[in-house]
Design a protein around this motif. Structure first.
Motif, PDB file in Angstrom:
ATOM      1  N   GLY A   1      13.276  17.383  19.883  1.00 28.38           N
ATOM      2  CA  GLY A   1      11.933  16.830  19.993  1.00 28.38           C
ATOM      3  C   GLY A   1      11.500  16.176  18.692  1.00 28.38           C
ATOM      4  N   ILE A   2      10.215  15.924  18.604  1.00 28.76           N
ATOM      5  CA  ILE A   2       9.610  15.272  17.439  1.00 28.76           C
ATOM      6  C   ILE A   2       8.991  16.342  16.551  1.00 28.76           C
ATOM      7  N   ALA A   3       9.288  16.274  15.279  1.00 29.52           N
ATOM      8  CA  ALA A   3       8.724  17.227  14.326  1.00 29.52           C
ATOM      9  C   ALA A   3       7.461  16.686  13.664  1.00 29.52           C
ATOM     10  N   PHE A   4       7.481  15.411  13.258  1.00 32.06           N
ATOM     11  CA  PHE A   4       6.338  14.820  12.558  1.00 32.06           C
ATOM     12  C   PHE A   4       6.186  13.369  12.995  1.00 32.06           C
ATOM     13  N   GLU A   5       4.942  12.906  12.946  1.00 28.07           N
ATOM     14  CA  GLU A   5       4.622  11.495  13.164  1.00 28.07           C
ATOM     15  C   GLU A   5       3.625  11.064  12.107  1.00 28.07           C
ATOM     16  N   ASN A   6       3.511   9.752  11.920  1.00 28.57           N
ATOM     17  CA  ASN A   6       2.578   9.191  10.932  1.00 28.57           C
ATOM     18  C   ASN A   6       2.835   9.778   9.538  1.00 28.57           C
ATOM     19  N   LEU A   7       4.045   9.558   9.037  1.00 24.51           N
ATOM     20  CA  LEU A   7       4.383  10.026   7.700  1.00 24.51           C
ATOM     21  C   LEU A   7       3.569   9.290   6.650  1.00 24.51           C
ATOM     22  N   LEU A   8       3.406   9.925   5.504  1.00 25.51           N
ATOM     23  CA  LEU A   8       2.615   9.328   4.433  1.00 25.51           C
ATOM     24  C   LEU A   8       3.372   8.180   3.777  1.00 25.51           C
ATOM     25  N   ALA A   9       2.621   7.160   3.367  1.00 25.21           N
ATOM     26  CA  ALA A   9       3.204   6.003   2.687  1.00 25.21           C
ATOM     27  C   ALA A   9       3.674   6.408   1.292  1.00 25.21           C
ATOM     28  N   PHE A  10       4.683   5.693   0.784  1.00 22.88           N
ATOM     29  CA  PHE A  10       5.255   6.040  -0.515  1.00 22.88           C
ATOM     30  C   PHE A  10       5.317   4.875  -1.486  1.00 22.88           C
ATOM     31  N   LEU A  11       5.209   3.620  -1.037  1.00 22.53           N
ATOM     32  CA  LEU A  11       5.286   2.498  -1.970  1.00 22.53           C
ATOM     33  C   LEU A  11       4.087   2.513  -2.911  1.00 22.53           C
ATOM     34  N   PRO A  12       4.267   2.152  -4.197  1.00 15.67           N
ATOM     35  CA  PRO A  12       3.119   2.072  -5.101  1.00 15.67           C
ATOM     36  C   PRO A  12       2.057   1.125  -4.541  1.00 15.67           C
ATOM     37  N   PRO A  13       0.784   1.474  -4.692  1.00 13.84           N
ATOM     38  CA  PRO A  13       0.212   2.549  -5.510  1.00 13.84           C
ATOM     39  C   PRO A  13       0.123   3.909  -4.826  1.00 13.84           C
ATOM     40  N   ALA A  14       0.718   4.098  -3.636  1.00 13.43           N
ATOM     41  CA  ALA A  14       0.720   5.426  -3.024  1.00 13.43           C
ATOM     42  C   ALA A  14       1.491   6.412  -3.884  1.00 13.43           C
ATOM     43  N   SER A  15       2.519   5.957  -4.581  1.00 14.99           N
ATOM     44  CA  SER A  15       3.247   6.765  -5.564  1.00 14.99           C
ATOM     45  C   SER A  15       2.953   6.186  -6.940  1.00 14.99           C
ATOM     46  N   ALA A  16       2.658   7.061  -7.887  1.00 13.06           N
ATOM     47  CA  ALA A  16       2.265   6.594  -9.222  1.00 13.06           C
ATOM     48  C   ALA A  16       2.814   7.537 -10.279  1.00 13.06           C
ATOM     49  N   PRO A  17       3.348   7.008 -11.390  1.00 16.82           N
ATOM     50  CA  PRO A  17       3.759   7.863 -12.514  1.00 16.82           C
ATOM     51  C   PRO A  17       2.558   8.296 -13.327  1.00 16.82           C
ATOM     52  N   SER A  18       2.808   9.110 -14.312  1.00 14.59           N
ATOM     53  CA  SER A  18       1.735   9.630 -15.142  1.00 14.59           C
ATOM     54  C   SER A  18       1.248   8.555 -16.102  1.00 14.59           C
ATOM     55  N   ALA A  19       0.027   8.085 -15.895  1.00 18.81           N
ATOM     56  CA  ALA A  19      -0.537   7.068 -16.785  1.00 18.81           C
ATOM     57  C   ALA A  19      -0.877   7.659 -18.147  1.00 18.81           C
ATOM     58  N   GLN A  20      -1.169   8.962 -18.187  1.00 18.15           N
ATOM     59  CA  GLN A  20      -1.493   9.588 -19.465  1.00 18.15           C
ATOM     60  C   GLN A  20      -0.300   9.607 -20.395  1.00 18.15           C
ATOM     61  N   ALA A  21       0.920   9.655 -19.829  1.00 18.73           N
ATOM     62  CA  ALA A  21       2.126   9.657 -20.660  1.00 18.73           C
ATOM     63  C   ALA A  21       2.538   8.256 -21.090  1.00 18.73           C
ATOM     64  N   GLY A  22       1.793   7.241 -20.675  1.00 13.67           N
ATOM     65  CA  GLY A  22       2.078   5.877 -21.089  1.00 13.67           C
ATOM     66  C   GLY A  22       2.785   5.030 -20.059  1.00 13.67           C
ATOM     67  N   ALA A  23       2.919   5.509 -18.824  1.00 13.90           N
ATOM     68  CA  ALA A  23       3.614   4.746 -17.794  1.00 13.90           C
ATOM     69  C   ALA A  23       2.710   3.652 -17.237  1.00 13.90           C
ATOM     70  N   ARG A  24       3.321   2.585 -16.811  1.00  9.72           N
ATOM     71  CA  ARG A  24       2.592   1.505 -16.144  1.00  9.72           C
ATOM     72  C   ARG A  24       2.557   1.813 -14.656  1.00  9.72           C
ATOM     73  N   VAL A  25       1.390   1.732 -14.076  1.00  9.08           N
ATOM     74  CA  VAL A  25       1.163   2.140 -12.689  1.00  9.08           C
ATOM     75  C   VAL A  25       1.264   0.921 -11.785  1.00  9.08           C
ATOM     76  N   GLY A  26       1.800   1.145 -10.584  1.00  7.06           N
ATOM     77  CA  GLY A  26       1.800   0.110  -9.566  1.00  7.06           C
ATOM     78  C   GLY A  26       3.111  -0.604  -9.374  1.00  7.06           C
ATOM     79  N   PHE A  27       4.213  -0.128  -9.990  1.00  8.13           N
ATOM     80  CA  PHE A  27       5.494  -0.803  -9.897  1.00  8.13           C
ATOM     81  C   PHE A  27       6.479   0.026  -9.083  1.00  8.13           C
TER      82      PHE A  27
END
Length: 590
Positions: free
Chosen positions: A436-462
């Motif tokens: 059967g089906i376990a999950f539907e409507n999985l969460l998006a992962f492409l930036p900006p849904a995924s983001a590195p730590s901006a406090q550590a100096g990473a550039r966000v959105g890539f």
């Protein structure tokens, strides 16, 4: 004879045209009405004013224009190509040039036996060993193998590489430090509590499949009776969980611990997401009689379903996991907030660009991969070190079990990290049979849904081309599992066993070719695709930096002192720190 009368000029139009009514003339009625209940008499009594005269454009005389040498240069060319805005560029760091041994292939990893007693598979034939002196992904850093190459002078000589065993497998770097592997990195175990490991291949779009065989877990005759130690404590029983996880999911926790992973449990054969258990379900036809109903896409209306109960995953069982994701183009619309369900119908694989379209190669908005990373040595090998994607506050609130308001992800959610992907799901197979089906409507992962730590100096959105859902397996207190990334599956599903079935019915008689994104593929096929992607993006980065350094006018020294680092950087995630003058970005961003 009558005298001729002159023609009347009263009907002849005059040379001066009549004046037009001024724009400011009042048209307010004298009596109030429902459309204008309060007419202002002061406006009507205001004298009308003529419209202001438009200023004439002052132009040079013909003689001046003919004498001008830049007349053609200033004339706009409507057919000329407009210059496109330049794309972002990766960061470059001040590091020294590699030494002669750095150009050698990466050394094979070191594996040590478990002490004092070695760990073997249940049949006693294969020993499972622990990696030693590997750069594990931890402390917010991610490590991938690299090697020096003289053909990549402008990108500081280093390019992507890999370590043995070559092929799709469980990753030695992207796992918990207590994991033990066989020589092929397909059998894993862990003697501690819940720990997780991810594969070295990632699912980003389409339908992908892999299998997990339980070698040590719940016995075949059912859950074992609890046993107790000499001190009276209850002995822990081995367990295994399997599923799909993103890079943000913690490695010192099981699959399904937070919102970044989806899991299947061996006990009771349930689904696990955000540490909340649910049931696998099988959709029923519309109007069918059922005790259960579940809100299902696309409209979220309750539909009849059948829940799977009274089932366990025991030793010897083969669990197949299929993930289905929409196309990258549709995915980007979701994370950019321009997804419209009334217009964007389907999973995006039918909307292939036609030859007559204005932008058939998608040059207006190409897929750009930006990898901000620095080569660092660790235990005789070089690794690319980059800041890892981290959990966001909205996702932490979504995963929290406390008394917080209920958060429901949707494709048009106001926060990008909580947007779900239409036409995405995870199906479960057991011993080749679809459950059967376990999950539907999985969460998006492409930036900006995924983001590195901006406090550590990473550039966000890539996007660094490695964001997505990875095959993930977690073991508990001696659980042993074996993964199979294909193409030779133990219990292949129907679509995977018949790859030649590449047509689908349209209407009554006509057939059409099935898009590649809808064909079920082995996740192992992504391994060679990822190698090709790494090669292409390494070359693109080299050409990018080559142009920044002056192109063919390059004289041998890089711009801004690149390559003049004072010391070799050390791996920060492994307890080291960057030396003075090392790690400072010197490449020009544009």
């Amino acid at each position: 004879m009558a005298e001729l009368q002159p023609h009347s000029r009263s009907n002849t139009p005059s040379l001066a045209p009549p004046l037009r009514r001024p724009l400011e003339e009042d048209h307010a009625p004298a009596v109030s009405s429902p459309l204008n209940p309060n007419p202002d008499p002061a406006v009507r009594s205001r004298p009308a004013r003529a419209p202001p005269r438009e200023q004439r454009e002052k132009r040079d005389t013909l003689k001046k224009r003919e004498a001008s040498a830049n007349t053609r240069g200033n004339t706009p060319n409507p057919k000329g190509k407009q210059e496109r805005p330049s794309a972002p560029s990766p960061m470059r760091f001040s590091i020294p040039e590699p030494k002669l041994p750095d150009y050698e292939a990466p050394k094979d990893g070191i594996f040590a036996s478990h002490e004092p007693n070695p760990i073997f598979t249940p049949d006693g034939e294969v020993e499972l060993k622990k990696p030693v002196d590997h750069a594990w992904n931890k402390k917010g850093y991610r490590y991938t193998h690299c090697v020096a190459d003289p053909h990549f002078r402008h990108k500081q000589f280093y390019r992507q590489s890999d370590s043995r065993p070559f092929g799709p497998r469980m990753s030695h770097e992207d796992c918990d430090k207590w994991f033990h592997f066989d020589d092929s990195a397909s059998i894993i175990t862990n003697e501690k509590g819940w720990r997780m490991g991810r594969g070295n291949v990632v699912a980003r779009e389409g339908r992908l499949y892999y299998e997990v065989k339980i070698l040590r877990g719940i016995p075949k005759d059912g859950p074992a009776m609890p046993t107790f130690t000499e001190t009276g404590q209850r002995s822990a029983q081995p367990h295994v969980r399997m599923g799909w996880a993103r890079r943000e999911a913690p490695l010192d926790a099981p699959v399904g611990f937070d919102g970044y992973s989806y899991a299947i449990t061996d006990l009771r054969f349930e689904t696990m997401h955000r540490s909340r258990a649910s049931k696998i379900y099988k959709p029923l036809p519309k109007g069918a009689k059922s005790k259960h109903a579940k809100s299902r896409p696309p409209h979220g209306k309750p539909s009849p379903v059948e829940y799977i109960t009274d089932m366990d995953v025991r030793e010897g069982d083969v669990i197949g996991l299929e993930i289905q994701l929409p196309s990258i183009s549709l995915h980007r619309k979701v994370v950019e907030g321009i997804y419209n369900p009334a217009v964007d119908i389907g999973d995006g694989f039918d909307s292939a660009p036609s030859s007559g379209s204005k932008d058939p190669l998608n040059m207006e908005k190409p897929i750009d991969i930006i990898r901000d990373r620095i080569p660092v040595p660790y235990k005789g090998n070089f690794y690319f070190e980059q800041l890892e994607y981290v959990a966001t506050k909205p996702m932490e609130s979504y995963s929290d079990r406390g008394p917080t308001p209920k958060i429901t992800p949707s494709p048009n959610h106001e926060d990008a990290s909580l947007r779900s992907l239409p036409h995405s799901s995870i199906k479960v197979y057991k011993n080749g049979k679809e459950i059967g089906i376990a999950f539907e409507n999985l969460l998006a992962f492409l930036p900006p849904a995924s983001a590195p730590s901006a406090q550590a100096g990473a550039r966000v959105g890539f996007d660094d081309s490695q964001v997505g859902y990875f095959p993930a397996v977690a073991a508990f207190c001696g659980g042993v599992a074996q993964v199979n990334f294909g193409p030779d599956f133990w219990c292949p599903p129907e679509d995977a066993s018949n790859p030649s079935n590449d047509v689908e019915m349209v209407g009554n008689d006509a057939t059409a070719t099935v898009p590649e994104g809808r064909k079920l593929r082995a996740i192992g096929e992504r391994y060679k695709e990822q190698i090709a992607e790494d090669v292409v993006w390494d070359i693109i980065d080299e050409v990018d930096f080559f142009m920044q350094d002056g192109g063919w006018e390059y004289k041998g020294e890089m711009e801004n002192g690149i390559g003049a680092g004072k010391a070799t950087p050390t791996a920060r995630g492994m307890g080291g720190g960057l030396d003075d003058g090392v790690g400072v970005e010197v490449g020009r961003r544009y």
